[in-house]
Write an enzyme that holds these catalytic residues in place. Structure first.
Site, PDB file in Angstrom:
ATOM      1  N   ARG A 115      -7.910   7.108  24.651  1.00 63.66           N
ATOM      2  CA  ARG A 115      -9.159   6.622  24.685  1.00 63.66           C
ATOM      3  C   ARG A 115      -9.392   6.095  26.024  1.00 63.66           C
ATOM      4  NH1 ARG A 115      -6.560   5.077  19.771  1.00 63.66           N
ATOM      5  NH2 ARG A 115      -7.253   5.964  17.964  1.00 63.66           N
ATOM      6  N   LYS A 160      -5.714   1.504  18.558  1.00 59.27           N
ATOM      7  CA  LYS A 160      -6.506   0.801  17.607  1.00 59.27           C
ATOM      8  C   LYS A 160      -5.434  -0.037  16.848  1.00 59.27           C
ATOM      9  CE  LYS A 160     -10.786   3.255  17.557  1.00 59.27           C
ATOM     10  NZ  LYS A 160     -11.464   4.195  16.657  1.00 59.27           N
ATOM     11  N   HIS A 178     -14.246  10.714  25.985  1.00 55.55           N
ATOM     12  CA  HIS A 178     -14.156  11.155  24.746  1.00 55.55           C
ATOM     13  C   HIS A 178     -13.869  12.573  24.516  1.00 55.55           C
ATOM     14  CE1 HIS A 178     -12.798   8.728  21.566  1.00 55.55           C
ATOM     15  NE2 HIS A 178     -13.099   9.332  20.565  1.00 55.55           N
ATOM     16  N   ARG A 219     -10.851  13.580  25.608  1.00 61.61           N
ATOM     17  CA  ARG A 219      -9.801  13.554  24.241  1.00 61.61           C
ATOM     18  C   ARG A 219      -9.994  14.571  23.413  1.00 61.61           C
ATOM     19  NH1 ARG A 219      -7.055   9.338  21.769  1.00 61.61           N
ATOM     20  NH2 ARG A 219      -7.634   8.975  19.461  1.00 61.61           N
ATOM     21  N   HIS A 223      -4.015   8.211  15.689  1.00 66.13           N
ATOM     22  CA  HIS A 223      -4.758   8.216  14.171  1.00 66.13           C
ATOM     23  C   HIS A 223      -3.953   7.608  13.180  1.00 66.13           C
ATOM     24  CE1 HIS A 223      -7.698  11.593  15.707  1.00 66.13           C
ATOM     25  NE2 HIS A 223      -7.994  10.459  16.107  1.00 66.13           N
ATOM     26  N   TYR A 259     -10.189  18.547  13.829  1.00 69.19           N
ATOM     27  CA  TYR A 259     -10.075  19.670  15.003  1.00 69.19           C
ATOM     28  C   TYR A 259      -9.538  20.889  14.300  1.00 69.19           C
ATOM     29  CZ  TYR A 259     -10.165  15.448  17.815  1.00 69.19           C
ATOM     30  OH  TYR A 259     -10.638  14.391  18.683  1.00 69.19           O
TER      31      TYR A 259
END
Length: 296
Positions: free
Chosen positions: A146, A170, A242, A245, A268, A277
């Site tokens: 990110r 995150k 992004h 990414r 994730h 994806y």
């Protein structure tokens, strides 16, 4: 009500370990909610009933907010009221059987492999800034970081001898991401010549990538720089960090990577986030089939 919200935000940050930006998002959503309750002269959360929540949702819809934004707000309210029940502030959660609006799934856009190759070769690597820009692009595409992770990347988080970088994503979760030979080459070249020039003899800054002023990049700085390079490359797409990414994830899946591995690489927490994806890969498979099969 303000005191209860502050306690809840502290709970999210300390006990659940959510990232600062996520907690701030919860705070904005809850402040909007309490402003609505105050306008209705509702002074405590135990006085809120389902009709009040439905009226609040009607107000959000009237503001023409995106479905995804409304879904996020409802999710925030549901978790908050669940917390209030657990803490015995209220007895009944007025959102318990409230149906969420269906969230429209927008497939992330990505660049083709040829477009990525063209973009990566655009910076003039004979210059200080060009070499830095090439290293930044190579790292973004090689790792799927990110942009927030890229700008906070420090020298101590580089493990070039092992071919890995260390990053905090995150929820303050740490992960190791392979860098790859090509990206490693450009990072080493940048460290050898460009970065010392950009640092301009200042006290050592921990950031890996430095801007023209010898300081760490901002998110906006990376975005602005990328826009310039995309324009120079003649790519007519709205390319963002992004999107690189997304391109990273899409391309390695198309080349046979396991979905669980991609989940780990992207950081994730839930594999359902990564599964989007697979839809892109299926779309491209159908497109390729129609283009090349003689009877398609």
């Amino acid at each position: 009500m303000d005191d209860i919200i502050q306690e809840y935000l502290h709970h999210l940050r300390i006990e659940q370990g959510l990232a600062v930006n996520t907690v701030q998002s919860y705070k904005r959503d809850l402040n909007k909610y309490t402003s609505f309750l105050a306008a209705k002269k509702i002074a405590s959360f135990d006085a809120v009933v389902k009709a009040d929540v439905k009226e609040y949702l009607t107000m959000l819809n009237a503001e023409k907010l995106a479905t995804s934004s409304i879904s996020r707000m409802i999710s925030a309210l549901r978790q908050f009221h669940k917390y209030l029940v657990e803490e015995k502030v209220i007895k009944i959660n007025p959102l318990d059987d409230l149906k969420l609006p269906k969230k429209k799934q927008n497939l992330p856009k990505s660049l083709s492999v040829n477009e990525v190759d063209h973009l990566l070769s655009t910076p003039d690597t004979k210059t200080v800034l060009g070499l830095r820009d090439r290293a930044i692009l190579e790292v973004l595409y090689a790792t799927g970081l990110r942009v927030s992770e890229l700008v906070t990347l420090t020298l101590s988080e580089l493990h070039l001898d092992l071919g890995f970088i260390q990053t905090i994503g995150k929820g303050d979760k740490e992960r190791l991401v392979p860098l790859g030979e090509e990206a490693t080459y450009w990072v080493e070249a940048y460290l050898a010549t460009s970065r010392p020039s950009l640092a301009k003899g200042r006290a050592e800054t921990p950031h890996l990538f430095l801007n023209f002023h010898g300081k760490g990049f901002s998110r906006q700085g990376i975005w602005k720089n990328l826009k310039k390079l995309v324009q120079e490359a003649g790519i007519h797409k709205n390319v963002s960090p992004h999107m690189l990414r997304h391109s990273f994830a899409t391309h390695i899946l198309e080349n046979g990577a396991d979905l669980r591995i991609v989940q780990e690489l992207l950081g994730h927490s839930d594999i359902s986030t990564t599964q989007i994806y697979t839809h892109i890969s299926k779309e491209r498979m159908v497109e390729s089939y129609r283009q090349h099969h003689p009877r398609a």
